[in-house]
Design a protein around this motif. Sequence first.
Motif, PDB file in Angstrom:
ATOM      1  N   GLY A 133     -53.339  32.528 -28.782  1.00  0.00           N
ATOM      2  CA  GLY A 133     -54.198  33.030 -29.904  1.00  0.00           C
ATOM      3  C   GLY A 133     -53.649  32.341 -31.207  1.00  0.00           C
ATOM      4  O   GLY A 133     -52.571  31.607 -31.613  1.00  0.00           O
ATOM      5  N   ASP A 185     -48.696  45.180 -25.304  1.00  0.00           N
ATOM      6  CA  ASP A 185     -49.484  46.148 -25.674  1.00  0.00           C
ATOM      7  C   ASP A 185     -49.324  47.626 -25.078  1.00  0.00           C
ATOM      8  O   ASP A 185     -49.471  48.598 -25.762  1.00  0.00           O
ATOM      9  CB  ASP A 185     -50.864  45.908 -25.312  1.00  0.00           C
ATOM     10  N   TYR A 229     -59.326  42.933 -31.007  1.00  0.00           N
ATOM     11  CA  TYR A 229     -57.983  43.778 -30.812  1.00  0.00           C
ATOM     12  C   TYR A 229     -58.411  45.227 -31.528  1.00  0.00           C
ATOM     13  O   TYR A 229     -57.976  46.135 -30.836  1.00  0.00           O
ATOM     14  CB  TYR A 229     -56.817  43.197 -31.844  1.00  0.00           C
ATOM     15  N   ALA A 241     -48.687  39.541 -23.418  1.00  0.00           N
ATOM     16  CA  ALA A 241     -49.646  40.491 -24.444  1.00  0.00           C
ATOM     17  C   ALA A 241     -49.761  41.582 -23.668  1.00  0.00           C
ATOM     18  O   ALA A 241     -49.647  42.913 -24.464  1.00  0.00           O
ATOM     19  CB  ALA A 241     -50.782  39.509 -24.690  1.00  0.00           C
ATOM     20  N   GLY A 297     -50.465  39.794 -31.061  1.00  0.00           N
ATOM     21  CA  GLY A 297     -51.298  40.965 -31.208  1.00  0.00           C
ATOM     22  C   GLY A 297     -50.587  42.042 -31.864  1.00  0.00           C
ATOM     23  O   GLY A 297     -51.026  42.656 -32.697  1.00  0.00           O
ATOM     24  N   THR A 312     -57.463  39.863 -24.808  1.00  0.00           N
ATOM     25  CA  THR A 312     -56.585  38.889 -24.230  1.00  0.00           C
ATOM     26  C   THR A 312     -57.402  38.322 -23.038  1.00  0.00           C
ATOM     27  O   THR A 312     -57.619  37.134 -22.635  1.00  0.00           O
ATOM     28  CB  THR A 312     -55.116  38.966 -24.228  1.00  0.00           C
ATOM     29  N   SER A 348     -58.531  46.678 -27.396  1.00  0.00           N
ATOM     30  CA  SER A 348     -57.207  46.658 -27.295  1.00  0.00           C
ATOM     31  C   SER A 348     -56.674  45.411 -27.166  1.00  0.00           C
ATOM     32  O   SER A 348     -57.686  44.622 -26.822  1.00  0.00           O
ATOM     33  CB  SER A 348     -56.477  47.249 -25.973  1.00  0.00           C
ATOM     34  N   ILE A 349     -55.590  44.949 -27.434  1.00  0.00           N
ATOM     35  CA  ILE A 349     -54.808  43.750 -27.406  1.00  0.00           C
ATOM     36  C   ILE A 349     -55.043  43.175 -25.852  1.00  0.00           C
ATOM     37  O   ILE A 349     -55.462  42.134 -25.711  1.00  0.00           O
ATOM     38  CB  ILE A 349     -53.444  43.631 -27.605  1.00  0.00           C
ATOM     39  N   PHE A 400     -59.001  39.065 -33.516  1.00  0.00           N
ATOM     40  CA  PHE A 400     -58.310  39.700 -34.055  1.00  0.00           C
ATOM     41  C   PHE A 400     -59.208  41.112 -34.199  1.00  0.00           C
ATOM     42  O   PHE A 400     -58.933  42.210 -34.434  1.00  0.00           O
ATOM     43  CB  PHE A 400     -57.834  39.562 -35.657  1.00  0.00           C
TER      44      PHE A 400
END
Length: 309
Positions: A309, A252, A88, A248, A22, A97, A92-93, A85
């Motif tokens: 991912g 982040d 994201y 992840a 990410g 996720t 947010s990541i 994506f």
Amino acid sequence: MRNETRGTVELTLAMVLSGTLGIFVVESGASPFDVVFFRCLFGAAALGAYSLARGYFTGHGLTPRKLGLAALGGVFIVLNWVLLFEAYEATSISFATVVYHTQPFFLVVFGAVLFRERITAAKVGWLAVAFAGLVLVSGIRPGDTASLKGLGLALGAAVLYALSTIVTKRITGVRPHLIALVQVLVGIPLLLPFADFGAASQLGAGWGWLVGLGVIHTGLMYVLMYAAYAKLPTAKIAVLAFTYPAVAMGADWAAYGHHIGLVQALGVPLIVLASLKVTLAARTPVAAPAPRTAGHAPEAASPAATRAG
């Protein structure tokens, strides 16, 4: 180093790398379509070079039917990346996720709908637990359109991954590296009409992040995963797979200060536990699309637990 110990190190490293994906996406500064297009381009170069060096093109085992299935799986997996994506960007990541890790439950549902596989009471129970976790994680309030959009995109990505898994599980006798190569090659013409080369030419340092996505996250990471799968039991793979969302979320927070709230955090272990239980309850390994396709020798088979991912 013992075989299983080496596999543990390889898969852990692969999941740690996956957890940083990410960051590479965001730091590239490119649109999701451009990110996926160049990930496919550089990833195909990396996987192609590796497969050529290892002699995998000799006796590859690909038939027109298997090639078609791999290509169809590639369509699903490439579009899955685009939606992930996009998620994201919308939220947010961390959020994307966690929601993305509902994939095993879509596999259960599709298995029941498409192949009339029986859903046990235990699976229904874990599906309910996961849904409760999803409700908590979403934390969507009236008017919170960004979170709602991100939730929809991440769920859409999970659905596409599940579809790719169902298609790819029908491919046997082909090395996973070659299936992955076919799938990323499919992404190049598929996304070419949507690639903005004018915007890409202005990325500057962003090109380094895009190359990294191809070489590190679509080359090195896959090779590490495939090597590890042949050495590890399904249970250990399923557990180690959750290194990915943990890293992840940490990345982040460290890079962008994003974190999920207290109520949302309560939903994370529910999704993780339910996903783990459903994965371990599977009677047979499930073949997975790139980057989760794994196998020993020419077979392509991996537990659906590894959802990088």
